[in-house]
Design a protein around this motif. Structure first.
Motif, PDB file in Angstrom:
ATOM      1  N   GLN A   1      25.452  76.938  12.678  1.00  0.00           N
ATOM      2  CA  GLN A   1      25.222  77.065  14.127  1.00  0.00           C
ATOM      3  C   GLN A   1      26.232  76.217  14.899  1.00  0.00           C
ATOM      4  O   GLN A   1      26.811  75.271  14.347  1.00  0.00           O
ATOM      5  CB  GLN A   1      23.817  76.557  14.501  1.00  0.00           C
ATOM      6  N   GLN A   2      26.364  76.547  16.170  1.00  0.00           N
ATOM      7  CA  GLN A   2      27.204  75.778  17.098  1.00  0.00           C
ATOM      8  C   GLN A   2      26.937  74.277  16.933  1.00  0.00           C
ATOM      9  O   GLN A   2      25.777  73.859  16.976  1.00  0.00           O
ATOM     10  CB  GLN A   2      26.827  76.218  18.524  1.00  0.00           C
ATOM     11  N   GLY A   3      27.985  73.512  16.714  1.00  0.00           N
ATOM     12  CA  GLY A   3      27.848  72.041  16.680  1.00  0.00           C
ATOM     13  C   GLY A   3      27.428  71.479  15.325  1.00  0.00           C
ATOM     14  O   GLY A   3      27.435  70.257  15.143  1.00  0.00           O
ATOM     15  N   GLU A   4      27.067  72.338  14.376  1.00  0.00           N
ATOM     16  CA  GLU A   4      26.678  71.817  13.060  1.00  0.00           C
ATOM     17  C   GLU A   4      27.919  71.428  12.251  1.00  0.00           C
ATOM     18  O   GLU A   4      29.010  71.956  12.472  1.00  0.00           O
ATOM     19  CB  GLU A   4      25.839  72.853  12.303  1.00  0.00           C
ATOM     20  N   GLU A   5      27.700  70.525  11.300  1.00  0.00           N
ATOM     21  CA  GLU A   5      28.825  70.005  10.524  1.00  0.00           C
ATOM     22  C   GLU A   5      28.843  70.576   9.106  1.00  0.00           C
ATOM     23  O   GLU A   5      27.790  70.794   8.505  1.00  0.00           O
ATOM     24  CB  GLU A   5      28.742  68.470  10.458  1.00  0.00           C
ATOM     25  N   VAL A   6      30.049  70.836   8.636  1.00  0.00           N
ATOM     26  CA  VAL A   6      30.217  71.356   7.273  1.00  0.00           C
ATOM     27  C   VAL A   6      31.208  70.453   6.539  1.00  0.00           C
ATOM     28  O   VAL A   6      32.346  70.267   6.995  1.00  0.00           O
ATOM     29  CB  VAL A   6      30.750  72.810   7.279  1.00  0.00           C
ATOM     30  N   ILE A   7      30.770  69.892   5.430  1.00  0.00           N
ATOM     31  CA  ILE A   7      31.645  69.017   4.640  1.00  0.00           C
ATOM     32  C   ILE A   7      32.549  69.872   3.758  1.00  0.00           C
ATOM     33  O   ILE A   7      32.075  70.758   3.040  1.00  0.00           O
ATOM     34  CB  ILE A   7      30.805  68.019   3.813  1.00  0.00           C
ATOM     35  N   VAL A   8      33.839  69.628   3.874  1.00  0.00           N
ATOM     36  CA  VAL A   8      34.844  70.382   3.107  1.00  0.00           C
ATOM     37  C   VAL A   8      35.614  69.385   2.246  1.00  0.00           C
ATOM     38  O   VAL A   8      36.148  68.400   2.763  1.00  0.00           O
ATOM     39  CB  VAL A   8      35.826  71.104   4.074  1.00  0.00           C
ATOM     40  N   LEU A   9      35.645  69.620   0.955  1.00  0.00           N
ATOM     41  CA  LEU A   9      36.351  68.708   0.047  1.00  0.00           C
ATOM     42  C   LEU A   9      37.817  69.122  -0.042  1.00  0.00           C
ATOM     43  O   LEU A   9      38.118  70.252  -0.416  1.00  0.00           O
ATOM     44  CB  LEU A   9      35.694  68.733  -1.339  1.00  0.00           C
ATOM     45  N   GLU A  10      38.704  68.212   0.342  1.00  0.00           N
ATOM     46  CA  GLU A  10      40.127  68.566   0.374  1.00  0.00           C
ATOM     47  C   GLU A  10      40.901  67.889  -0.738  1.00  0.00           C
ATOM     48  O   GLU A  10      40.546  66.766  -1.113  1.00  0.00           O
ATOM     49  CB  GLU A  10      40.734  68.169   1.732  1.00  0.00           C
ATOM     50  N   PRO A  11      41.950  68.559  -1.287  1.00  0.00           N
ATOM     51  CA  PRO A  11      42.571  69.790  -0.818  1.00  0.00           C
ATOM     52  C   PRO A  11      41.630  70.988  -0.965  1.00  0.00           C
ATOM     53  O   PRO A  11      40.942  71.125  -1.968  1.00  0.00           O
ATOM     54  CB  PRO A  11      43.809  69.951  -1.714  1.00  0.00           C
ATOM     55  N   ALA A  12      41.644  71.856   0.084  1.00  0.00           N
ATOM     56  CA  ALA A  12      40.706  72.978   0.119  1.00  0.00           C
ATOM     57  C   ALA A  12      41.435  74.280   0.427  1.00  0.00           C
ATOM     58  O   ALA A  12      42.445  74.290   1.134  1.00  0.00           O
ATOM     59  CB  ALA A  12      39.655  72.730   1.189  1.00  0.00           C
ATOM     60  N   TYR A  13      40.865  75.360  -0.079  1.00  0.00           N
ATOM     61  CA  TYR A  13      41.406  76.697   0.175  1.00  0.00           C
ATOM     62  C   TYR A  13      41.430  76.950   1.680  1.00  0.00           C
ATOM     63  O   TYR A  13      40.530  76.532   2.408  1.00  0.00           O
ATOM     64  CB  TYR A  13      40.558  77.740  -0.559  1.00  0.00           C
ATOM     65  N   ASP A  14      42.417  77.688   2.125  1.00  0.00           N
ATOM     66  CA  ASP A  14      42.707  77.669   3.564  1.00  0.00           C
ATOM     67  C   ASP A  14      41.776  78.479   4.463  1.00  0.00           C
ATOM     68  O   ASP A  14      41.823  78.335   5.677  1.00  0.00           O
ATOM     69  CB  ASP A  14      44.168  78.059   3.823  1.00  0.00           C
ATOM     70  N   CYS A  15      40.909  79.307   3.901  1.00  0.00           N
ATOM     71  CA  CYS A  15      40.048  80.103   4.799  1.00  0.00           C
ATOM     72  C   CYS A  15      38.764  79.370   5.210  1.00  0.00           C
ATOM     73  O   CYS A  15      38.036  79.852   6.078  1.00  0.00           O
ATOM     74  CB  CYS A  15      39.720  81.478   4.190  1.00  0.00           C
ATOM     75  N   TYR A  16      38.487  78.216   4.594  1.00  0.00           N
ATOM     76  CA  TYR A  16      37.197  77.564   4.882  1.00  0.00           C
ATOM     77  C   TYR A  16      37.093  77.080   6.339  1.00  0.00           C
ATOM     78  O   TYR A  16      36.134  77.389   7.048  1.00  0.00           O
ATOM     79  CB  TYR A  16      36.962  76.371   3.956  1.00  0.00           C
ATOM     80  N   ILE A  17      38.054  76.257   6.741  1.00  0.00           N
ATOM     81  CA  ILE A  17      37.922  75.606   8.057  1.00  0.00           C
ATOM     82  C   ILE A  17      37.972  76.623   9.207  1.00  0.00           C
ATOM     83  O   ILE A  17      37.148  76.550  10.123  1.00  0.00           O
ATOM     84  CB  ILE A  17      38.927  74.434   8.206  1.00  0.00           C
ATOM     85  N   PRO A  18      38.880  77.632   9.170  1.00  0.00           N
ATOM     86  CA  PRO A  18      38.826  78.637  10.244  1.00  0.00           C
ATOM     87  C   PRO A  18      37.464  79.344  10.327  1.00  0.00           C
ATOM     88  O   PRO A  18      36.978  79.620  11.431  1.00  0.00           O
ATOM     89  CB  PRO A  18      39.938  79.622   9.857  1.00  0.00           C
ATOM     90  N   ALA A  19      36.834  79.605   9.187  1.00  0.00           N
ATOM     91  CA  ALA A  19      35.507  80.258   9.215  1.00  0.00           C
ATOM     92  C   ALA A  19      34.489  79.347   9.903  1.00  0.00           C
ATOM     93  O   ALA A  19      33.687  79.798  10.729  1.00  0.00           O
ATOM     94  CB  ALA A  19      35.056  80.605   7.793  1.00  0.00           C
ATOM     95  N   ILE A  20      34.535  78.066   9.559  1.00  0.00           N
ATOM     96  CA  ILE A  20      33.597  77.093  10.162  1.00  0.00           C
ATOM     97  C   ILE A  20      33.823  77.034  11.677  1.00  0.00           C
ATOM     98  O   ILE A  20      32.874  77.068  12.471  1.00  0.00           O
ATOM     99  CB  ILE A  20      33.814  75.692   9.530  1.00  0.00           C
ATOM    100  N   GLU A  21      35.101  76.994  12.063  1.00  0.00           N
ATOM    101  CA  GLU A  21      35.406  76.867  13.495  1.00  0.00           C
ATOM    102  C   GLU A  21      35.044  78.135  14.268  1.00  0.00           C
ATOM    103  O   GLU A  21      34.561  78.065  15.395  1.00  0.00           O
ATOM    104  CB  GLU A  21      36.875  76.457  13.685  1.00  0.00           C
ATOM    105  N   MET A  22      35.239  79.307  13.661  1.00  0.00           N
ATOM    106  CA  MET A  22      34.841  80.557  14.321  1.00  0.00           C
ATOM    107  C   MET A  22      33.318  80.597  14.528  1.00  0.00           C
ATOM    108  O   MET A  22      32.826  81.212  15.472  1.00  0.00           O
ATOM    109  CB  MET A  22      35.253  81.772  13.484  1.00  0.00           C
ATOM    110  N   ALA A  23      32.589  79.934  13.619  1.00  0.00           N
ATOM    111  CA  ALA A  23      31.127  79.902  13.742  1.00  0.00           C
ATOM    112  C   ALA A  23      30.679  78.875  14.793  1.00  0.00           C
ATOM    113  O   ALA A  23      29.487  78.783  15.100  1.00  0.00           O
ATOM    114  CB  ALA A  23      30.503  79.573  12.385  1.00  0.00           C
ATOM    115  N   GLY A  24      31.625  78.091  15.303  1.00  0.00           N
ATOM    116  CA  GLY A  24      31.270  77.047  16.283  1.00  0.00           C
ATOM    117  C   GLY A  24      30.905  75.736  15.617  1.00  0.00           C
ATOM    118  O   GLY A  24      30.436  74.796  16.258  1.00  0.00           O
TER     119      GLY A  24
END
Ligand code: PMP
Ligand code: GLN
Length: 383
Positions: A110-133
């Motif tokens: 949801q808008q404003g929720e946080e998602v922990i991403v372990l880096e180095p990470a595959y490149d589609c993760y963060i754009p998906a999170i940001e598109m979701a808000g």
């Protein structure tokens, strides 16, 4: 006057895989950058797709995927030590893992929720999170073994944390999960009832040295809180077919399907029939590791007397090399130099970090014929 729109992904450019493959082509370099095999897909699988087209299986498949294919997937999961999955409610066939990840994140964050991403990470993760808000919280993996730093993960959990994304066998490093990682992950879920895991397991059937892939679907409790993503493109070295699947508990899958049905609706029908039949022979997926293991060992061996340091790769079709004793250049600069001056393309690992941190590491794809690997390694070893 051209129309301007405000970008939803202002920090995003063209993916590093496209950029490096393009550059490899322009300079006629051996392309070990973007991850794709250079050998043919099984004749049998190709015949099955063709036969199904001829029979007339050419119209829309059911939105969640062909029942036969979901049945075959459930059998594969069970057969490889996983939980019993309800094919009606818990599996959806997707247009590759990329769509599975995108639909899953859009449906659950949801808008404003946080998602922990372990880096180095595959490149589609963060754009998906940001598109979701949502907000991505990148956390660095331990180096040089690319294991998760669970203390750091725990320290970054807040009441807004909705999801932790993991990816093992790991792109780019080839690291895998241990029993201790599973224990830590379960502890985190027990202590934080709002958190779900998105486990990107696209390299599940490419694992070496007698090791076992520890899927979140092998533990009842973990599975009850996880979304697991797979890719037939990876397993059957047919990356251009873009077909994969997602497994999640019913309540989560209900929401994922709402996104999937408007993002994609359904996946290429003849391929689904073909995959359903091809999965009947377990050797077709269990035999994949051995084929890649010999390529991995061949490629690693070529560097044993060189100044490149080989980072252990226990899975995937990637090998990371530490070139710190070879050059002082940054990894992006060195990767470009190798393409332009030496004719070998790789991916700079800094591209997998949101802050582009540089550890002088390059990723090479060894899903290639031995002659190609030999040629590339000879060039590199002479530098
Ligand atoms: N996740 C990882 C870690 C990958 O390396 C890839 C590879 N391409 C994907 C997801 C996407 O898989 P697909 O091609 O099935 O969309
Ligand atoms: N997953 C592939 C890699 O890591 C690339 C896929 C793509 O180009 N989007 O190289």
């Amino acid at each position: 006057m051209s129309i301007k729109i405000q970008s939803k992904l202002p920090k995003v450019g063209t993916t590093i895989f496209t950029v490096m493959s393009q550059m490899a082509m322009e300079h006629n370099a051996i392309n070990l950058s973007q991850g794709f095999p250079d050998f043919p897909v099984s004749e049998k699988l190709i015949d099955l797709v063709y036969q199904n087209m001829q029979i007339g299986h050419n119209q829309y498949a059911p939105m969640p995927g062909l029942p036969q294919l979901r049945e075959a997937i459930a059998h594969k999961i069970r057969h490889t030590g996983g939980i019993k999955v309800n094919i009606d409610a818990e599996i959806t066939v997707t247009a590759g893992a990329t769509e599975a990840i995108f639909s899953s994140v859009l449906a659950t964050v949801q808008q404003g929720e946080e998602v922990i991403v372990l880096e180095p990470a595959y490149d589609c993760y963060i754009p998906a999170i940001e598109m979701a808000g949502g907000k991505a919280i990148p956390i660095g993996l331990n180096l040089p073994d690319f294991s998760p730093d669970w203390q750091k993960v725990k320290a970054h959990i807040t009441d807004k944390t909705r999801m932790i994304m993991i990816n093992y066998p790991h792109n780019p490093s080839g690291a895998i999960l241990t029993e201790n990682d599973i224990k830590e992950l379960k502890e985190i879920l027990e202590e934080n009832p709002q958190i779900i895991i998105l486990s990107d397991e696209v390299y599940e059937h490419i694992i070496f040295d007698g090791k076992t892939h520890l899927s979140v679907l092998k533990d009842e409790f973990l599975a009850s809180r996880s979304i697991a993503v797979s890719s037939f493109g990876k397993t059957f070295h047919a990356t251009g077919w873009k077909i994969g699947y997602v497994v999640a508990p019913e309540g989560i899958m209900k929401e994922i399907r709402k996104v999937h049905q408007y993002n994609c609706f359904s996946v290429h029908t003849p391929s689904q029939y073909a995959m359903a039949e091809y999965l009947q022979d377990e050797q077709n997926y269990l035999g994949v590791s051995a084929m890649y293991e010999s390529k991995r060992s061949f490629f690693q061996n070529a560097f044993k007397d060189s100044k490149f340091k080989v980072i252990p790769s226990y899975g995937t079709y990637f090998q990371v090399l530490d070139y710190s004793e070879v050059s002082d250049m940054g990894d992006m600069e060195f990767a470009q130099y190798l393409i332009k001056e030496k004719g070998v393309a790789s991916i700079p690992v800094s591209a997998f970090y949101s802050n582009k941190e540089d550890h002088k590491l390059l990723r090479f794809c060894f899903a290639k014929g031995e002659e190609t690997l030999q040629k590339a390694s000879e060039i590199l070893c002479k530098i």
